[in-house]
Write a protein that holds these residues in place. Structure first.
Motif, PDB file in Angstrom:
ATOM      1  N   ILE A   1       0.856  -1.202   0.000  1.00 28.40           N
ATOM      2  CA  ILE A   1       0.000   0.000   0.000  1.00 28.40           C
ATOM      3  C   ILE A   1       0.889   1.249   0.000  1.00 28.40           C
ATOM      4  CG2 ILE A   1      -1.795   1.264   1.266  1.00 28.40           C
ATOM      5  CD1 ILE A   1      -2.821  -1.455   0.281  1.00 28.40           C
ATOM      6  N   ILE A   2       1.928   1.225   0.825  1.00 31.06           N
ATOM      7  CA  ILE A   2       2.829   2.389   0.921  1.00 31.06           C
ATOM      8  C   ILE A   2       3.534   2.632  -0.419  1.00 31.06           C
ATOM      9  CG2 ILE A   2       4.966   3.215   2.036  1.00 31.06           C
ATOM     10  CD1 ILE A   2       4.006   1.701   4.582  1.00 31.06           C
ATOM     11  N   GLU A   3       4.040   1.564  -1.020  1.00 33.75           N
ATOM     12  CA  GLU A   3       4.751   1.697  -2.302  1.00 33.75           C
ATOM     13  C   GLU A   3       3.827   2.233  -3.399  1.00 33.75           C
ATOM     14  OE1 GLU A   3       7.743   1.447  -3.330  1.00 33.75           O
ATOM     15  OE2 GLU A   3       8.881   0.224  -1.920  1.00 33.75           O
ATOM     16  N   THR A   4       2.613   1.710  -3.436  1.00 36.67           N
ATOM     17  CA  THR A   4       1.681   2.119  -4.493  1.00 36.67           C
ATOM     18  C   THR A   4       1.244   3.564  -4.291  1.00 36.67           C
ATOM     19  OG1 THR A   4       0.920  -0.154  -4.643  1.00 36.67           O
ATOM     20  CG2 THR A   4      -0.477   1.503  -5.676  1.00 36.67           C
ATOM     21  N   GLN A   5       0.976   3.924  -3.038  1.00 34.08           N
ATOM     22  CA  GLN A   5       0.586   5.316  -2.750  1.00 34.08           C
ATOM     23  C   GLN A   5       1.686   6.270  -3.197  1.00 34.08           C
ATOM     24  OE1 GLN A   5      -2.529   6.436  -0.905  1.00 34.08           O
ATOM     25  NE2 GLN A   5      -1.778   8.030  -2.268  1.00 34.08           N
ATOM     26  N   ALA A   6       2.938   5.911  -2.897  1.00 29.97           N
ATOM     27  CA  ALA A   6       4.062   6.777  -3.266  1.00 29.97           C
ATOM     28  C   ALA A   6       4.135   6.943  -4.783  1.00 29.97           C
ATOM     29  CB  ALA A   6       5.371   6.191  -2.725  1.00 29.97           C
TER      30      ALA A   6
ATOM     31  N   ILE B   1       1.767   6.613  -7.022  1.00 32.47           N
ATOM     32  CA  ILE B   1       0.642   7.409  -7.534  1.00 32.47           C
ATOM     33  C   ILE B   1       0.876   8.884  -7.223  1.00 32.47           C
ATOM     34  CG2 ILE B   1      -1.834   7.864  -7.287  1.00 32.47           C
ATOM     35  CD1 ILE B   1      -2.200   4.811  -6.835  1.00 32.47           C
ATOM     36  N   ASP B   2       1.339   9.175  -6.013  1.00 35.44           N
ATOM     37  CA  ASP B   2       1.625  10.568  -5.651  1.00 35.44           C
ATOM     38  C   ASP B   2       2.703  11.169  -6.556  1.00 35.44           C
ATOM     39  OD1 ASP B   2      -0.205  10.325  -3.638  1.00 35.44           O
ATOM     40  OD2 ASP B   2       1.263  10.103  -2.015  1.00 35.44           O
ATOM     41  N   GLU B   3       3.634  10.330  -6.990  1.00 34.14           N
ATOM     42  CA  GLU B   3       4.730  10.825  -7.833  1.00 34.14           C
ATOM     43  C   GLU B   3       4.360  10.883  -9.310  1.00 34.14           C
ATOM     44  OE1 GLU B   3       8.408   8.698  -7.083  1.00 34.14           O
ATOM     45  OE2 GLU B   3       8.008   8.669  -4.927  1.00 34.14           O
ATOM     46  N   GLY B   4       3.154  10.407  -9.651  1.00 35.43           N
ATOM     47  CA  GLY B   4       2.709  10.562 -11.038  1.00 35.43           C
ATOM     48  C   GLY B   4       2.533   9.282 -11.832  1.00 35.43           C
TER      49      GLY B   4
END
Ligand code: PBG
Length: 320
Positions: free
Chosen positions: A226-231, A233-236
């Motif tokens: 979840i943390i990796e995917t959120q990061a 998505i936040d980065e584009g």
């Protein structure tokens, strides 16, 4: 009896009427290895080859005939060095393959895997100093590799290195160079997995020392996904990925339940080779095992299926 679930399974027509999950040819992505040299078979992946540039048009003909709409390129260079410089050589093997593909099949979606491991002499996915893979020194090299693939005509770049911050670094460089429409498909959830074994034969990319556990994910963990995917998505990231596939469907489902960007799943080399070997021994029915596996990936929430079985699956879909 009021409830008779078998009524919904009584005939093929009824089953087809109520079925929930299906595979479409447009879901399929076919990985292709291109080599700076002669075409070669890959012994641990029967049916899959490393194609020379001269033989690539024939391979693309097969992709077109099968009706598959997207390919994912991996390059195998002649020379490897400490910094993986062939990954960002504008005249590197993968850049040439992308240019040729766009010339021959302008509508085929071209995805370029972005990583250094096929290009480094030590086989790690980044810059190595004192036995460690140095995250922040790797980012500019990945960004250069993504830029050179975008400039060659790639529609999508797919960073598979698992460095922190690579999606942001790639997005920035692409935007600065007017490639704002090139998509990023991030290998967001990439576990450190023994299922990549045959790929490392194919890409000649096994690490010369140690393993990838300091950057690829620990398969004992789920929250990290979840943390990796959120990061990413936040980065584009436009598209996110879970990899490998079948042993990680719980993760795919968690990602699909949590996020709204399209999800790809990578049915990796070891998964392919295991099915292939059992099929060649006559122990399983290849077609039905593959279609059942791919359907399970879609049921778990994947929209896109990256699989070495893409061409076969496209043909089998016609027969169903
Ligand atoms: C490059 C990369 C790998 C795979 C996709 N991109 C290998 C690895 O991380 O060792 C594996 C694909 C497969 O097994 O089919 N980093």
């Amino acid at each position: 009896m009021i409830k008779r679930p078998r009524r919904l399974r009584a005939t093929k027509e009824i089953r087809d009427l109520v079925h929930e999950t299906s595979i479409d040819k447009t879901d399929l992505i076919y990985p292709i290895f291109v080599i700076d040299g002669e075409t070669e078979d890959i012994p641990s992946m029967p049916g899959i080859k490393r194609y020379s540039l001269a033989d690539l048009p024939q391979a693309l003909g097969e992709v077109k005939k099968a009706g598959v709409k997207a390919v994912l390129y991996f390059g195998i260079p002649k020379k490897k060095d400490e910094y993986g410089s062939e990954a960002y050589n504008n005249d590197g093997i993968v850049q040439k393959a992308i240019r040729l593909t766009k010339k021959l099949c302008p509508d085929l979606i071209v995805i370029a895997d972005i990583c250094l491991c096929e290009y480094t002499s030590h086989g790690h996915c980044g810059v190595v100093e004192n036995g460690c893979v140095i995250n922040d020194k790797t980012l500019p090299l990945l960004a250069k590799a993504a830029l050179s693939c975008a400039a060659a005509g790639a529609d999508i770049v797919a960073p598979s290195d698992m460095m922190d911050g690579r999606v942001a670094a790639i997005r920035r460089v692409l935007d600065e160079n007017d490639f704002e429409n090139v998509l990023i498909m991030a290998y967001s959830v990439k576990y450190s997995s023994s299922f990549y074994g045959p790929f490392r034969d194919a890409a000649d990319s096994a690490p010369a020392f140690g393993d990838r556990k300091s950057y690829q994910m620990d398969f004992r963990n789920k929250k990290e996904a979840i943390i990796e995917t959120q990061a990413d998505i936040d980065e584009g990231a436009d598209i996110v990925m879970v990899k490998p596939a079948l042993p990680y469907l719980d993760i795919a489902k968690a990602i699909d339940d949590t996020f709204s960007v399209p999800l790809a799943i990578y049915h990796v080399s070891g998964e392919y080779s295991m099915i292939k070997a059992a099929a060649q021994n006559g122990w399983i029915d290849e077609k039905s095992i593959v279609m059942e596996s791919l359907t399970a990936m879609k049921r778990a929430g994947a929209k896109m299926l990256i699989t070495y079985y893409a061409l076969d699956a496209a043909k089998w879909l016609e027969e169903m």
